[in-house]
Scaffold this active site. Structure first.
Site, PDB file in Angstrom:
ATOM      1  N   TYR A   1      71.338  28.305   4.058  1.00  8.40           N
ATOM      2  CA  TYR A   1      71.919  27.326   3.123  1.00  8.40           C
ATOM      3  C   TYR A   1      70.989  26.124   2.895  1.00  8.40           C
ATOM      4  CZ  TYR A   1      75.239  23.647   1.712  1.00  8.40           C
ATOM      5  OH  TYR A   1      75.875  22.604   1.099  1.00  8.40           O
TER       6      TYR A   1
ATOM      7  N   ASN B   1      72.048  35.421   9.232  1.00 10.44           N
ATOM      8  CA  ASN B   1      73.182  34.736   8.600  1.00 10.44           C
ATOM      9  C   ASN B   1      72.867  34.403   7.141  1.00 10.44           C
ATOM     10  OD1 ASN B   1      75.826  33.671   8.733  1.00 10.44           O
ATOM     11  ND2 ASN B   1      74.991  31.591   8.844  1.00 10.44           N
TER      12      ASN B   1
ATOM     13  N   PHE C   1      64.515  25.471  10.540  1.00  9.74           N
ATOM     14  CA  PHE C   1      65.960  25.534  10.274  1.00  9.74           C
ATOM     15  C   PHE C   1      66.635  26.662  11.041  1.00  9.74           C
ATOM     16  CE2 PHE C   1      64.415  23.851   6.105  1.00  9.74           C
ATOM     17  CZ  PHE C   1      65.225  22.745   5.994  1.00  9.74           C
TER      18      PHE C   1
ATOM     19  N   SER D   1      71.498  17.673  14.707  1.00  9.23           N
ATOM     20  CA  SER D   1      72.854  17.538  14.155  1.00  9.23           C
ATOM     21  C   SER D   1      73.520  16.277  14.683  1.00  9.23           C
ATOM     22  CB  SER D   1      73.663  18.759  14.590  1.00  9.23           C
ATOM     23  OG  SER D   1      75.036  18.561  14.354  1.00  9.23           O
TER      24      SER D   1
ATOM     25  N   TYR E   1      76.915  25.378  20.968  1.00 10.58           N
ATOM     26  CA  TYR E   1      76.052  25.148  19.798  1.00 10.58           C
ATOM     27  C   TYR E   1      75.405  23.764  19.874  1.00 10.58           C
ATOM     28  CZ  TYR E   1      74.751  23.441  15.232  1.00 10.58           C
ATOM     29  OH  TYR E   1      74.055  22.832  14.216  1.00 10.58           O
TER      30      TYR E   1
ATOM     31  N   LYS F   1      71.304  22.026  20.510  1.00  8.72           N
ATOM     32  CA  LYS F   1      70.608  20.969  19.745  1.00  8.72           C
ATOM     33  C   LYS F   1      70.122  19.867  20.692  1.00  8.72           C
ATOM     34  CE  LYS F   1      71.093  22.827  15.680  1.00  8.72           C
ATOM     35  NZ  LYS F   1      69.945  23.509  15.091  1.00  8.72           N
TER      36      LYS F   1
ATOM     37  N   LEU G   1      84.985  22.862   6.109  1.00 11.86           N
ATOM     38  CA  LEU G   1      85.981  22.447   5.128  1.00 11.86           C
ATOM     39  C   LEU G   1      85.606  22.811   3.684  1.00 11.86           C
ATOM     40  CD1 LEU G   1      88.583  20.887   4.484  1.00 11.86           C
ATOM     41  CD2 LEU G   1      87.191  18.809   4.340  1.00 11.86           C
TER      42      LEU G   1
HETATM   43  P1  NAD Z   1      72.232  28.976   7.832  1.00  8.25           P
HETATM   44  O1  NAD Z   1      72.869  29.870   8.824  1.00  8.25           O
HETATM   45  O2  NAD Z   1      72.642  29.097   6.409  1.00  8.25           O
HETATM   46  O3  NAD Z   1      70.630  29.122   7.897  1.00  8.25           O
HETATM   47  C1  NAD Z   1      69.943  29.421   9.073  1.00  8.25           C
HETATM   48  C2  NAD Z   1      69.014  30.590   8.786  1.00  8.25           C
HETATM   49  O4  NAD Z   1      68.296  30.893   9.985  1.00  8.25           O
HETATM   50  C3  NAD Z   1      69.752  31.858   8.364  1.00  8.25           C
HETATM   51  O5  NAD Z   1      69.189  32.347   7.158  1.00  8.25           O
HETATM   52  C4  NAD Z   1      69.531  32.831   9.531  1.00  8.25           C
HETATM   53  O6  NAD Z   1      69.431  34.164   9.080  1.00  8.25           O
HETATM   54  C5  NAD Z   1      68.230  32.308  10.119  1.00  8.25           C
HETATM   55  N1  NAD Z   1      68.038  32.586  11.544  1.00  8.25           N
HETATM   56  C6  NAD Z   1      68.901  32.348  12.572  1.00  8.25           C
HETATM   57  N2  NAD Z   1      68.341  32.707  13.737  1.00  8.25           N
HETATM   58  C7  NAD Z   1      67.095  33.182  13.462  1.00  8.25           C
HETATM   59  C8  NAD Z   1      66.027  33.686  14.256  1.00  8.25           C
HETATM   60  N3  NAD Z   1      66.129  33.808  15.582  1.00  8.25           N
HETATM   61  N4  NAD Z   1      64.888  34.060  13.625  1.00  8.25           N
HETATM   62  C9  NAD Z   1      64.757  33.951  12.278  1.00  8.25           C
HETATM   63  N5  NAD Z   1      65.742  33.485  11.482  1.00  8.25           N
HETATM   64  C10 NAD Z   1      66.893  33.099  12.068  1.00  8.25           C
HETATM   65  O7  NAD Z   1      72.444  27.473   8.353  1.00  8.25           O
HETATM   66  P2  NAD Z   1      72.178  26.095   7.606  1.00  8.25           P
HETATM   67  O8  NAD Z   1      73.501  25.488   7.307  1.00  8.25           O
HETATM   68  O9  NAD Z   1      71.190  26.274   6.521  1.00  8.25           O
HETATM   69  O10 NAD Z   1      71.573  25.269   8.805  1.00  8.25           O
HETATM   70  C11 NAD Z   1      70.173  25.175   9.027  1.00  8.25           C
HETATM   71  C12 NAD Z   1      69.932  24.438  10.316  1.00  8.25           C
HETATM   72  O11 NAD Z   1      70.549  23.157  10.254  1.00  8.25           O
HETATM   73  C13 NAD Z   1      70.512  25.126  11.558  1.00  8.25           C
HETATM   74  O12 NAD Z   1      69.613  24.945  12.635  1.00  8.25           O
HETATM   75  C14 NAD Z   1      71.786  24.353  11.809  1.00  8.25           C
HETATM   76  O13 NAD Z   1      72.160  24.373  13.159  1.00  8.25           O
HETATM   77  C15 NAD Z   1      71.395  22.954  11.367  1.00  8.25           C
HETATM   78  N6  NAD Z   1      72.542  22.144  10.950  1.00  8.25           N
HETATM   79  C16 NAD Z   1      73.402  22.617  10.029  1.00  8.25           C
HETATM   80  C17 NAD Z   1      74.503  21.860   9.661  1.00  8.25           C
HETATM   81  C18 NAD Z   1      75.516  22.404   8.686  1.00  8.25           C
HETATM   82  O14 NAD Z   1      76.646  21.947   8.715  1.00  8.25           O
HETATM   83  N7  NAD Z   1      75.169  23.328   7.802  1.00  8.25           N
HETATM   84  C19 NAD Z   1      74.693  20.586  10.214  1.00  8.25           C
HETATM   85  C20 NAD Z   1      73.772  20.119  11.143  1.00  8.25           C
HETATM   86  C21 NAD Z   1      72.691  20.909  11.512  1.00  8.25           C
HETATM   87  C1  WQD Z   2      85.328  18.761   8.551  1.00 11.56           C
HETATM   88  C2  WQD Z   2      86.748  18.230   8.618  1.00 11.56           C
HETATM   89  C3  WQD Z   2      88.179  19.397  10.163  1.00 11.56           C
HETATM   90  C4  WQD Z   2      88.219  23.226   8.061  1.00 11.56           C
HETATM   91  C5  WQD Z   2      80.770  20.920  11.807  1.00 11.56           C
HETATM   92  C6  WQD Z   2      80.094  21.055  13.151  1.00 11.56           C
HETATM   93  C7  WQD Z   2      78.949  20.089  13.237  1.00 11.56           C
HETATM   94  C8  WQD Z   2      78.001  20.227  12.036  1.00 11.56           C
HETATM   95  C9  WQD Z   2      78.725  20.188  10.736  1.00 11.56           C
HETATM   96  C10 WQD Z   2      76.225  21.720  12.578  1.00 11.56           C
HETATM   97  C11 WQD Z   2      87.296  18.161  10.041  1.00 11.56           C
HETATM   98  C12 WQD Z   2      88.654  19.570   8.742  1.00 11.56           C
HETATM   99  C13 WQD Z   2      87.961  21.907   8.416  1.00 11.56           C
HETATM  100  C14 WQD Z   2      89.533  23.594   7.664  1.00 11.56           C
HETATM  101  C15 WQD Z   2      90.221  21.306   7.988  1.00 11.56           C
HETATM  102  N1  WQD Z   2      77.342  21.504  12.045  1.00 11.56           N
HETATM  103  N2  WQD Z   2      88.955  20.968   8.378  1.00 11.56           N
HETATM  104  N3  WQD Z   2      90.492  22.603   7.639  1.00 11.56           N
HETATM  105  O1  WQD Z   2      83.688  19.835  12.273  1.00 11.56           O
HETATM  106  O2  WQD Z   2      82.807  17.789  11.033  1.00 11.56           O
HETATM  107  O3  WQD Z   2      81.257  19.584  11.690  1.00 11.56           O
HETATM  108  O4  WQD Z   2      79.810  21.148  10.762  1.00 11.56           O
HETATM  109  O5  WQD Z   2      75.565  21.007  13.260  1.00 11.56           O
HETATM  110  O6  WQD Z   2      78.296  20.366  14.441  1.00 11.56           O
HETATM  111  O7  WQD Z   2      81.040  20.794  14.170  1.00 11.56           O
HETATM  112  O8  WQD Z   2      82.839  20.009   9.873  1.00 11.56           O
HETATM  113  O9  WQD Z   2      83.577  21.176   7.837  1.00 11.56           O
HETATM  114  O10 WQD Z   2      84.271  22.100  10.090  1.00 11.56           O
HETATM  115  O11 WQD Z   2      85.260  19.962   9.297  1.00 11.56           O
HETATM  116  O12 WQD Z   2      91.139  20.452   7.948  1.00 11.56           O
HETATM  117  O13 WQD Z   2      89.829  24.750   7.372  1.00 11.56           O
HETATM  118  O14 WQD Z   2      87.604  19.137   7.915  1.00 11.56           O
HETATM  119  O15 WQD Z   2      89.264  19.207  11.030  1.00 11.56           O
HETATM  120  O16 WQD Z   2      88.090  17.025  10.111  1.00 11.56           O
HETATM  121  P1  WQD Z   2      82.752  19.256  11.306  1.00 11.56           P
HETATM  122  P2  WQD Z   2      83.973  20.920   9.242  1.00 11.56           P
END
Ligand code: NAD
Ligand code: WQD
Length: 336
Positions: free
Chosen positions: A7, A31, A76, A120, A145, A149, A196
């Site tokens: 993403y 993923n 990522f 994160s 998870y 981090k 969400l």
């Molecule tokens: P995502 O799952 O869409 O993208 C991650 C990509 O990494 C995927 O395409 C997956 O196939 C690939 N991948 C996973 N493990 C792998 C491996 N061992 N080797 C090669 N490829 C691998 O996730 P995203 O939302 O794009 O998130 C990207 C990064 O940001 C992640 O590290 C995630 O933890 C971090 N992050 C995401 C969020 C969020 O809410 N989306 C918030 C904070 C941090």
């Molecule tokens: C947002 C709000 C829920 C779903 C997560 C990870 C965090 C980071 C970002 C990677 C909360 C509420 C959600 C639903 C709901 N990821 N909710 N109904 O929990 O803030 O963060 O993603 O690093 O580590 O924990 O995001 O989108 O899950 O929730 O009411 O079906 O929406 O309770 O208040 P969150 P979220």
């Protein structure tokens, strides 16, 4: 770039290419779907070099880093579902840690000394005062998870400490949402969405009947949780800015929050999505979800001061772009 088919990575590729960088992607597609690659190529107007392998494979990682000179890596790749990490802790520790070890080892061996890491806001844990500031310690996550981090942040600091040719940017994202304004790339969760925004989008498009709002009795203005939602396009721009700043930095470890600095409640998100889509979002307030904090948001001032970067898009922009992606691709990316 690792995880460039995911993403946030897919949106960041486009920004990097627009800024003049040559990008090579590694992704295991654990993923994500290969169909995203063609969508990215249409948006950048050219081919994208993609290597499909798992970074925990040390030999393949080593081979790629040896095959051409890389100036920097944006890392990522990782598994990110909080609930799944509780059920499958070993898989999460192994994937997220081993992939980082393998990458950093190969980078150092082949003279690549700039790493931008996807951390994160979850590393701030339950006791950090609001808004979250980068200098807060100790980092304490509450699920496997999040602990990956925290651990990776420590590992990367330790490596930068002993290697003067290695610099790292730790980017702490808040809640990334939205999609590319073209509507051709966006977030494509597999199965029932955990987060969400994708859940709300799937209700709007008719894939799910109604949203369960987790808790209506929090000590917030409307009783629902508040989060710092940030448009994925702003986030992508933050990576380009961080990469430039890291390259010029005399310090070897830099940490930046990437958030807007503004909290938005679940009910405000629902209302914004209804405005964006013109459709009602049926919802029901149910019990709290284990582990949720009432409020989280960033102090975004360090990134503004040091990167000259700030988020520009509103919650209405985020919902409008998420809706364009969802309505044009109701089932996400095709399988083939
Ligand atoms: P995502 O799952 O869409 O993208 C991650 C990509 O990494 C995927 O395409 C997956 O196939 C690939 N991948 C996973 N493990 C792998 C491996 N061992 N080797 C090669 N490829 C691998 O996730 P995203 O939302 O794009 O998130 C990207 C990064 O940001 C992640 O590290 C995630 O933890 C971090 N992050 C995401 C969020 C969020 O809410 N989306 C918030 C904070 C941090
Ligand atoms: C947002 C709000 C829920 C779903 C997560 C990870 C965090 C980071 C970002 C990677 C909360 C509420 C959600 C639903 C709901 N990821 N909710 N109904 O929990 O803030 O963060 O993603 O690093 O580590 O924990 O995001 O989108 O899950 O929730 O009411 O079906 O929406 O309770 O208040 P969150 P979220």
């Amino acid at each position: 770039m690792s995880g460039g088919a995911g993403y946030i990575g897919s949106h960041t590729v486009i920004r990097l290419v627009a800024a003049g960088h040559d990008v090579v992607v590694v992704d295991s597609f654990a993923n994500s779907k290969p169909a995203v690659v063609g969508r990215i190529e249409s948006l950048i107007g050219g081919e994208l070099e993609v290597h499909a392998f798992d970074l925990t494979d040390k030999d393949k990682t080593e081979h790629l880093l040896a095959s051409m000179p890389f100036d920097a890596v944006i890392h990522f790749a990782g598994l990110k579902a909080v609930g799944e990490s509780v059920e499958q802790p070993l898989e999460y520790y192994e994937n997220n840690l081993e992939s980082t070890f393998s990458l950093v080892r190969a980078m150092r061996r082949h003279g690549c000394g700039l790493l931008v890491f996807s951390s994160s806001a979850t590393v701030y844990g339950p006791d950090a005062p609001l808004p979250y500031r980068e200098d807060y310690e100790p980092l304490v996550a509450t699920n496997p998870y999040g602990r990956t981090k925290v651990m990776i942040e420590h590992v990367l600091r330790d490596v930068a400490h002993i290697d003067e040719s290695f610099k790292v940017a730790l980017l702490r994202y808040f809640n990334p949402v939205g999609a590319h304004p073209s509507g051709t790339i966006g977030e494509d969760p597999q199965g029932i969405p955990n987060n969400l925004l994708p859940f709300v989008a799937q209700v709007a498009v008719g894939r799910r009947e109604k949203l369960a709002v987790f808790g209506g009795d929090y000590p917030t203005a409307d009783g629902t949780c508040e989060r710092d939602y940030i448009h994925v396009e702003d986030l992508a721009a933050g990576h380009v800015a961080a990469l430039t700043a890291l390259a010029a930095s005399p310090e070897r470890v830099r940490t930046w929050n990437l958030g807007t600095g503004t909290p938005t409640s679940v009910l405000e998100v629902i209302a914004a999505f209804e405005r964006a889509s013109g459709r009602p979002i049926p919802y029901e307030i149910v019990g709290r979800r284990a582990g949720d904090l009432a409020q989280t948001w960033a102090d975004a001032s360090r990134a503004a001061d040091e990167l000259g970067w700030r988020a520009t898009k509103s919650i209405d922009d985020m919902c409008a772009d998420a809706w364009r992606w969802q309505s044009q691709n109701p089932l996400g990316y095709p399988d083939a």
